[in-house]
Design an enzyme around this catalytic site. Structure first.
Site, PDB file in Angstrom:
ATOM      1  N   ASP A 128       0.828  -1.210   0.000  1.00 20.04           N
ATOM      2  CA  ASP A 128       0.000   0.000   0.000  1.00 20.04           C
ATOM      3  C   ASP A 128       0.864   1.262   0.000  1.00 20.04           C
ATOM      4  OD1 ASP A 128      -2.266  -1.492  -0.050  1.00 20.04           O
ATOM      5  OD2 ASP A 128      -2.530  -1.490   2.137  1.00 20.04           O
ATOM      6  N   CYS A 129       1.950   1.238   0.741  1.00 18.62           N
ATOM      7  CA  CYS A 129       2.784   2.451   0.808  1.00 18.62           C
ATOM      8  C   CYS A 129       3.905   2.454  -0.240  1.00 18.62           C
ATOM      9  CB  CYS A 129       3.333   2.654   2.213  1.00 18.62           C
ATOM     10  SG  CYS A 129       4.041   1.182   2.943  1.00 18.62           S
ATOM     11  N   TYR A 130       4.221   1.296  -0.822  1.00 17.17           N
ATOM     12  CA  TYR A 130       5.212   1.212  -1.900  1.00 17.17           C
ATOM     13  C   TYR A 130       4.573   0.459  -3.059  1.00 17.17           C
ATOM     14  CZ  TYR A 130       8.709   2.726   1.490  1.00 17.17           C
ATOM     15  OH  TYR A 130       9.414   3.439   2.415  1.00 17.17           O
TER      16      TYR A 130
END
Lengths: 133, 406
Positions: free
Chosen positions: B139-141
């Site tokens: 989700d963040c990368y």
């Protein structure tokens, strides 16, 4: 006259007995240092005989369009890549690679003694030795 | 009279320090005697330049947009796999890593023309290298693929970290088998036709401080032209190896772990190296200054090639099966002469490390110290020496239960 020559033969001459003709007609001695037919016809010879015969033989080969160059130029050491480690020295059969000075352990290369056997090429960890034909 | 690090550094800052290369110091001791020479000289420079397989590079290549997490994924630099088991955009590339499509030894002997070491040299030279990353996406990368050219000047960090360099003494290699063998000690002809060695002998750092009295954790060193540090003792550090009556190990013993900024290094002293039939490795140039704190340190710094010997080891039969060869020892003076008497015949000797380059490095370090550009650092902690129980152990092999393979 005694000389080491790299001879390159065009495709059209590969099936002709050129060297035996040269030897018979011009009364020369020769020693084969290296021979190959692929990817191109290539012979490295040490040729000796009288100056007159030698020069006549060279002219004969030139007329046949055989490409010739002196052997001394053929194995090249890249001074920037060589680290003077000496890994090549025991693999050189003619001592053309040698220690110049035991105090600095600098490795010398004498192209005059080199017979272009190529033994130094794969054993050099830095790819400093190469064959230029 | 003993000197302190502070006194020596003060002299260096005032361009007053007397600095000699180890080979020059040996000559001075021969001429003036140890007492006089130890008083006169402040620093002796030592160096080595040889293939050191346990070498590698940490890089941080910066965050792309959208971001990618290389950690847990795969990464290749010029097709050489890099270790990704770190945070998002940190990688470690080891010297001996091969390009994923290298035939290795399938066509024997393999050439190993390009490996991790060559990537490190290319980066040091300022060449662009190709980075490819495959990630699983989070989700963040969210990014899953990255294919880009990178250059050392754009990297946030490029930190050379070598866990085992600068071996204190080493084997002299011979091959008593019937066929040519291809080793990290070079190409060895059959039936003991040649002997190879790999140490700068009387110039080599740990041979000039055999009991680690000045070389320790935190020692500032010359690392491929940059000022680097000894970060720890190296892997396989073995201070309890056999020593002669001058305290010199008679085979491999101590090692160094070193660290430095690749951005400040000179590619001349960091060479991608291809050992035929063996693999890729990095040849590293390292210089270590030895402060002559007292006469004892000076005595060790004056040790000569004649006093240092290497064990002759048969790499054709014994080395692969951990058998000791019992073929005797040979001094570096003999090895450097180009031939030795072995088993009744004259055998050619040659080196894998370059004494000539080591001399060049010892001279460069000497000039840097003399010009006040290189100050000495007192180790934060000394290495385990021969008075500790630190040794090098073989693998404790435990046979797995058969069902693992079923």
């Amino acid at each position: 006259m005694r000389n080491k020559l790299v001879l390159k033969f065009p495709q059209s001459l590969l099936d002709k007995p050129i060297i035996s003709t040269v030897v018979k007609r011009f009364d020369l001695d020769f020693n084969i240092l290296h021979a190959q037919t692929k990817p191109e016809g290539l012979l490295i010879l040490e040729i000796s005989g009288t100056d007159e015969n030698y020069n006549a033989a060279i002219k004969y080969l030139e007329n046949l369009k055989v490409n010739m160059q002196p052997l001394s130029k053929d194995i090249i050491r890249d001074e920037n890549k060589c680290t003077n480690c000496s890994a090549c020295i025991p693999h050189c059969p003619t001592q053309s690679l040698f220690i110049e000075d035991r105090k600095t352990m600098k490795v010398g290369f004498d192209p005059e003694k080199c017979i272009a056997c190529e033994a130094c090429i794969p054993v050099c960890p830095y790819k400093a030795m190469s064959l230029k034909l | 009279m003993p000197k302190t690090y502070e006194e020596i550094n003060k002299k260096i800052k005032n361009n007053e320090a007397v600095v000699l290369r180890a080979d020059e110091f040996i000559e001075l001791v021969d001429k003036k005697g140890l007492k006089e020479a130890a008083k006169e000289v402040d620093v002796v420079t030592t160096a080595t330049f040889g293939p050191m397989c346990s070498s590698g590079l940490f890089i941080n290549f910066g965050h792309s947009n959208p971001k990618i997490k290389s950690g847990g994924g795969e990464a290749y630099i010029n097709e050489v796999p890099a270790y990704t088991g770190l945070a998002a955009v940190d990688l470690y590339i080891g010297a001996t890593a091969c390009q994923w499509n290298d035939p290795r030894n399938q066509i024997h002997p393999g050439k190993f023309a390009y490996g991790g070491a060559h990537v490190i040299e290319d980066l040091a030279k300022g060449k662009d290298v190709r980075l490819k990353v495959h990630a699983y996406g989070t989700d963040c990368y969210p990014r899953k693929e990255l294919d880009t050219w990178i250059n050392i000047k754009d990297l946030n960090e490029a930190i050379l970290y070598n866990p085992r360099n600068c071996y204190q003494n080493y084997n002299a290699a011979v091959n008593l088998s019937k066929k040519t063998i291809y080793t990290y000690m070079g190409t060895l002809k059959p039936s003991g036709e040649n002997i190879t060695y790999s140490s700068a002998g009387q110039l080599s750092p740990l041979l000039k401080d055999p009991l680690y009295k000045t070389i320790g954790i935190g020692t500032r060193i010359w690392l491929a032209g940059a000022q680097g540090y000894i970060s720890w003792y190296g892997t396989q550090h073995n201070p309890n190896a056999e020593r002669n009556n001058k305290d010199i190990p008679t085979g491999g013993a101590g090692t160094l772990a070193v660290v430095g900024n690749l951005k400040e290094m000179d590619a001349e002293y960091l060479r991608g190296t291809s050992m035929q039939g063996y693999g890729a490795t990095l040849t590293v140039g390292i210089g270590v200054p030895i402060p002559l704190l007292d006469e004892e340190v000076a005595k060790y710094a004056a040790i000569k090639d004649e006093d240092i010997s290497a064990p002759i080891v048969d790499y054709g039969n014994d080395y692969p099966i951990c058998k000791s060869s019992d073929l005797g020892h040979v001094t570096y003076a003999e090895l450097k002469s180009g031939k030795i008497k072995f088993k009744g015949k004259e055998v050619q000797t040659s080196s894998l490390s370059s004494y000539n380059k080591a001399l060049e490095i010892a001279e460069k370090l000497k000039q840097e110290i003399k010009q006040g550009k290189f100050l000495l650092s007192r180790p934060a902690q000394l290495f385990p020496s021969s008075d500790t129980d630190k040794t090098q152990k073989p693998l404790n092999y435990k046979e797995p239960k058969k069902e693992i393979f079923q």
